[in-house]
Motif scaffolding. Structure first.
Motif, PDB file in Angstrom:
ATOM      1  N   ARG A 204      64.827  25.396  15.953  1.00 28.62           N
ATOM      2  CA  ARG A 204      65.202  26.178  14.960  1.00 28.62           C
ATOM      3  C   ARG A 204      65.633  25.340  13.737  1.00 28.62           C
ATOM      4  O   ARG A 204      65.199  25.577  12.582  1.00 28.62           O
ATOM      5  CB  ARG A 204      66.479  27.029  15.257  1.00 28.62           C
ATOM      6  CG  ARG A 204      66.338  28.236  16.231  1.00 28.62           C
ATOM      7  CD  ARG A 204      67.434  29.044  16.437  1.00 28.62           C
ATOM      8  NE  ARG A 204      67.127  30.152  17.384  1.00 28.62           N
ATOM      9  CZ  ARG A 204      67.432  30.236  18.514  1.00 28.62           C
ATOM     10  NH1 ARG A 204      68.504  29.427  19.121  1.00 28.62           N
ATOM     11  NH2 ARG A 204      67.098  31.316  19.518  1.00 28.62           N
ATOM     12  N   ILE A 205      66.184  24.091  14.114  1.00 32.17           N
ATOM     13  CA  ILE A 205      66.380  23.118  13.063  1.00 32.17           C
ATOM     14  C   ILE A 205      64.992  22.787  12.257  1.00 32.17           C
ATOM     15  O   ILE A 205      65.059  22.563  11.163  1.00 32.17           O
ATOM     16  CB  ILE A 205      67.191  21.792  13.596  1.00 32.17           C
ATOM     17  CG1 ILE A 205      68.515  22.071  14.033  1.00 32.17           C
ATOM     18  CG2 ILE A 205      67.096  20.830  12.644  1.00 32.17           C
ATOM     19  CD1 ILE A 205      69.313  21.167  14.726  1.00 32.17           C
TER      20      ILE A 205
ATOM     21  N   GLY B  81      81.038  30.317  10.316  1.00 32.74           N
ATOM     22  CA  GLY B  81      81.280  31.130  11.764  1.00 32.74           C
ATOM     23  C   GLY B  81      79.938  31.199  12.460  1.00 32.74           C
ATOM     24  O   GLY B  81      79.879  31.802  13.288  1.00 32.74           O
ATOM     25  N   LYS B  82      78.908  30.621  11.604  1.00 29.00           N
ATOM     26  CA  LYS B  82      77.675  30.815  12.568  1.00 29.00           C
ATOM     27  C   LYS B  82      77.238  29.095  13.002  1.00 29.00           C
ATOM     28  O   LYS B  82      78.281  28.229  12.756  1.00 29.00           O
ATOM     29  CB  LYS B  82      76.472  30.984  11.626  1.00 29.00           C
ATOM     30  CG  LYS B  82      76.586  32.378  11.253  1.00 29.00           C
ATOM     31  CD  LYS B  82      75.309  32.934  10.559  1.00 29.00           C
ATOM     32  CE  LYS B  82      75.756  34.282   9.814  1.00 29.00           C
ATOM     33  NZ  LYS B  82      75.088  34.504   8.489  1.00 29.00           N
ATOM     34  N   LYS B  83      76.245  28.956  13.553  1.00 27.11           N
ATOM     35  CA  LYS B  83      76.019  27.482  14.049  1.00 27.11           C
ATOM     36  C   LYS B  83      75.841  26.734  12.856  1.00 27.11           C
ATOM     37  O   LYS B  83      75.115  26.640  12.217  1.00 27.11           O
ATOM     38  CB  LYS B  83      75.088  27.375  15.247  1.00 27.11           C
ATOM     39  CG  LYS B  83      75.133  28.329  16.318  1.00 27.11           C
ATOM     40  CD  LYS B  83      73.837  28.169  17.013  1.00 27.11           C
ATOM     41  CE  LYS B  83      74.239  29.141  18.281  1.00 27.11           C
ATOM     42  NZ  LYS B  83      72.933  30.083  18.488  1.00 27.11           N
ATOM     43  N   TRP B  84      76.995  25.495  12.867  1.00 24.46           N
ATOM     44  CA  TRP B  84      76.997  24.813  11.834  1.00 24.46           C
ATOM     45  C   TRP B  84      75.907  23.850  11.702  1.00 24.46           C
ATOM     46  O   TRP B  84      75.382  23.452  10.452  1.00 24.46           O
ATOM     47  CB  TRP B  84      78.085  23.740  11.935  1.00 24.46           C
ATOM     48  CG  TRP B  84      78.220  22.830  13.166  1.00 24.46           C
ATOM     49  CD1 TRP B  84      78.218  23.068  14.381  1.00 24.46           C
ATOM     50  CD2 TRP B  84      77.769  21.471  13.058  1.00 24.46           C
ATOM     51  NE1 TRP B  84      77.954  22.027  15.181  1.00 24.46           N
ATOM     52  CE2 TRP B  84      77.629  21.091  14.225  1.00 24.46           C
ATOM     53  CE3 TRP B  84      77.560  20.512  12.038  1.00 24.46           C
ATOM     54  CZ2 TRP B  84      77.343  19.655  14.459  1.00 24.46           C
ATOM     55  CZ3 TRP B  84      77.131  19.211  12.284  1.00 24.46           C
ATOM     56  CH2 TRP B  84      77.162  18.493  13.474  1.00 24.46           C
ATOM     57  N   TYR B  85      75.323  23.453  12.788  1.00 29.88           N
ATOM     58  CA  TYR B  85      74.012  22.692  12.553  1.00 29.88           C
ATOM     59  C   TYR B  85      72.671  23.461  12.449  1.00 29.88           C
ATOM     60  O   TYR B  85      71.506  22.745  12.185  1.00 29.88           O
ATOM     61  CB  TYR B  85      73.619  21.827  14.090  1.00 29.88           C
ATOM     62  CG  TYR B  85      73.536  22.827  15.221  1.00 29.88           C
ATOM     63  CD1 TYR B  85      72.478  23.556  15.436  1.00 29.88           C
ATOM     64  CD2 TYR B  85      74.692  22.889  15.980  1.00 29.88           C
ATOM     65  CE1 TYR B  85      72.310  24.262  16.685  1.00 29.88           C
ATOM     66  CE2 TYR B  85      74.672  23.842  17.203  1.00 29.88           C
ATOM     67  CZ  TYR B  85      73.359  24.250  17.409  1.00 29.88           C
ATOM     68  OH  TYR B  85      73.421  25.297  18.516  1.00 29.88           O
TER      69      TYR B  85
ATOM     70  N   ASN C 119      74.046  21.663   5.358  1.00 25.41           N
ATOM     71  CA  ASN C 119      74.500  20.508   5.853  1.00 25.41           C
ATOM     72  C   ASN C 119      73.427  19.313   6.102  1.00 25.41           C
ATOM     73  O   ASN C 119      73.856  18.158   6.741  1.00 25.41           O
ATOM     74  CB  ASN C 119      75.166  20.823   7.489  1.00 25.41           C
ATOM     75  CG  ASN C 119      76.288  21.653   7.258  1.00 25.41           C
ATOM     76  OD1 ASN C 119      77.030  21.663   6.162  1.00 25.41           O
ATOM     77  ND2 ASN C 119      76.591  22.623   8.217  1.00 25.41           N
ATOM     78  N   TYR C 120      72.143  19.619   5.724  1.00 27.46           N
ATOM     79  CA  TYR C 120      71.153  18.410   5.829  1.00 27.46           C
ATOM     80  C   TYR C 120      70.716  18.046   4.453  1.00 27.46           C
ATOM     81  O   TYR C 120      70.112  17.417   4.277  1.00 27.46           O
ATOM     82  CB  TYR C 120      69.975  19.050   6.509  1.00 27.46           C
ATOM     83  CG  TYR C 120      70.218  19.376   7.960  1.00 27.46           C
ATOM     84  CD1 TYR C 120      69.714  18.501   9.097  1.00 27.46           C
ATOM     85  CD2 TYR C 120      70.702  20.786   8.320  1.00 27.46           C
ATOM     86  CE1 TYR C 120      69.705  18.973  10.320  1.00 27.46           C
ATOM     87  CE2 TYR C 120      70.985  21.131   9.676  1.00 27.46           C
ATOM     88  CZ  TYR C 120      70.487  20.120  10.539  1.00 27.46           C
ATOM     89  OH  TYR C 120      70.663  20.730  11.839  1.00 27.46           O
TER      90      TYR C 120
END
Ligand code: SF4
Ligand code: SF4
Length: 282
Positions: free
Chosen positions: A90-91, A11-15, A20-21
């Motif tokens: 942010r990433i 439900g939050k930004k997937w990236y 996911n990394y």
């Protein structure tokens, strides 16, 4: 929130989800083979483009059946999302190594080396399995006979170079390699990038719009139209009567490139979910 945020982002930004990394996702041999095939085959993008062009030539009722199936498959393998510079930053809060490489897509479409792709890993270069995978393939068409074409950059160098690309009008995108694994950020434009061309010009989505949408403060805008020249998505129009630019929020992908070009700070990005007219662009 896009479909991936619900499926892969809780439900939050997937990236912005570190898992996911994760290098653990690279223990999946199918994923490693996919990445290796992707990098080692210079024909991949040309073929993809030819297939999408062929799809467009089909009668509309056939296209209406085939396109959703093809896009569904695309989403499972290699799919992107537009993101503004603040989310790129942010990433880089949790990514720990970056390798710049020539853009595979542009190599295929225009045959020129443009270093706009950044492979990301959460671990330092020496421990990165992703880099092992990249180095193991024969990408000599891309980097020359050795792998020195793969440049290790610091996070600061990367962000500085991505900001420069933004000033040139390139749009930031983040990419999966067998979803949900994220391995790269690219910087796209409609003329050279297969995915952006397909999404914007060919009615074949290969990327989600950003979680934002641009809005203009008409009191600050002087109607110079600088922003219009850089919008890759045809989302801006000029009102002769008002001598101001306006944004069509239904077409805006929320990349923020227009904002970077505006010297009067007249453009802001707002949460897409808070702008009802923009929520259907998904
Ligand atoms: S660049 Fe800024 S001032 Fe110029 S038209 Fe666009 S919003 Fe208005
Ligand atoms: S209007 Fe601005 S934020 Fe929206 S797609 Fe165009 S350049 Fe990107």
């Amino acid at each position: 929130m896009c479909e991936f945020c619900h499926k892969h982002g809780e439900g939050k930004k997937w990236y912005l989800q570190a898992q996911n990394y994760s290098e653990d996702l690279l223990s999946d041999l199918r994923r490693r083979r996919f990445i290796q095939g992707f990098i080692s085959d210079p024909e991949y993008f040309r073929q993809a483009l030819r297939k999408i062009e062929a799809l467009r030539r089909l009668p509309s009722f056939v296209r209406a059946v085939i396109t959703p199936i093809a896009v569904y498959r695309q989403k499972r393998s290699h799919y992107g999302q537009v993101l503004p510079i603040e989310d790129v930053e942010r990433i880089f809060g949790f990514v720990n190594s970056v390798t710049r490489l020539p853009c595979l897509c542009r190599q295929a479409t225009v045959g020129s080396e443009q270093r706009h792709c950044y492979a990301l890993s959460m671990v330092p270069h020496k421990q990165s399995r992703l880099l092992e995978v990249v180095r193991a393939v024969d990408a000599s068409y891309l980097t020359g006979p050795d792998t020195s074409g793969l440049e290790a950059l610091s996070k600061e160098e990367t962000l500085a170079s991505i900001r420069l690309l933004e000033k040139k009008g390139l749009c930031h995108t983040v990419w999966t390699f067998i979803t949900p694994f994220i391995a790269s950020i690219c910087n796209c434009d409609r003329s050279d990038c297969v995915a952006m061309r397909a999404t914007v010009n060919m009615d074949y989505p290969m990327m989600f719009p950003a979680e934002y949408v641009a809005e203009i403060n008409p009191d600050s805008c002087n109607g110079c139209r600088r922003c219009m020249r850089v919008c890759q998505f045809g989302a801006m129009g000029y009102s002769i009567a008002q001598e101001r630019v306006a944004i069509d929020t239904r077409r805006c992908y929320g990349c923020g490139i227009c904002r970077a070009s505006c010297t009067r700070n007249a453009i802001v990005l707002s949460d897409r979910s808070a702008v009802p007219r923009a929520t259907h662009v998904r």
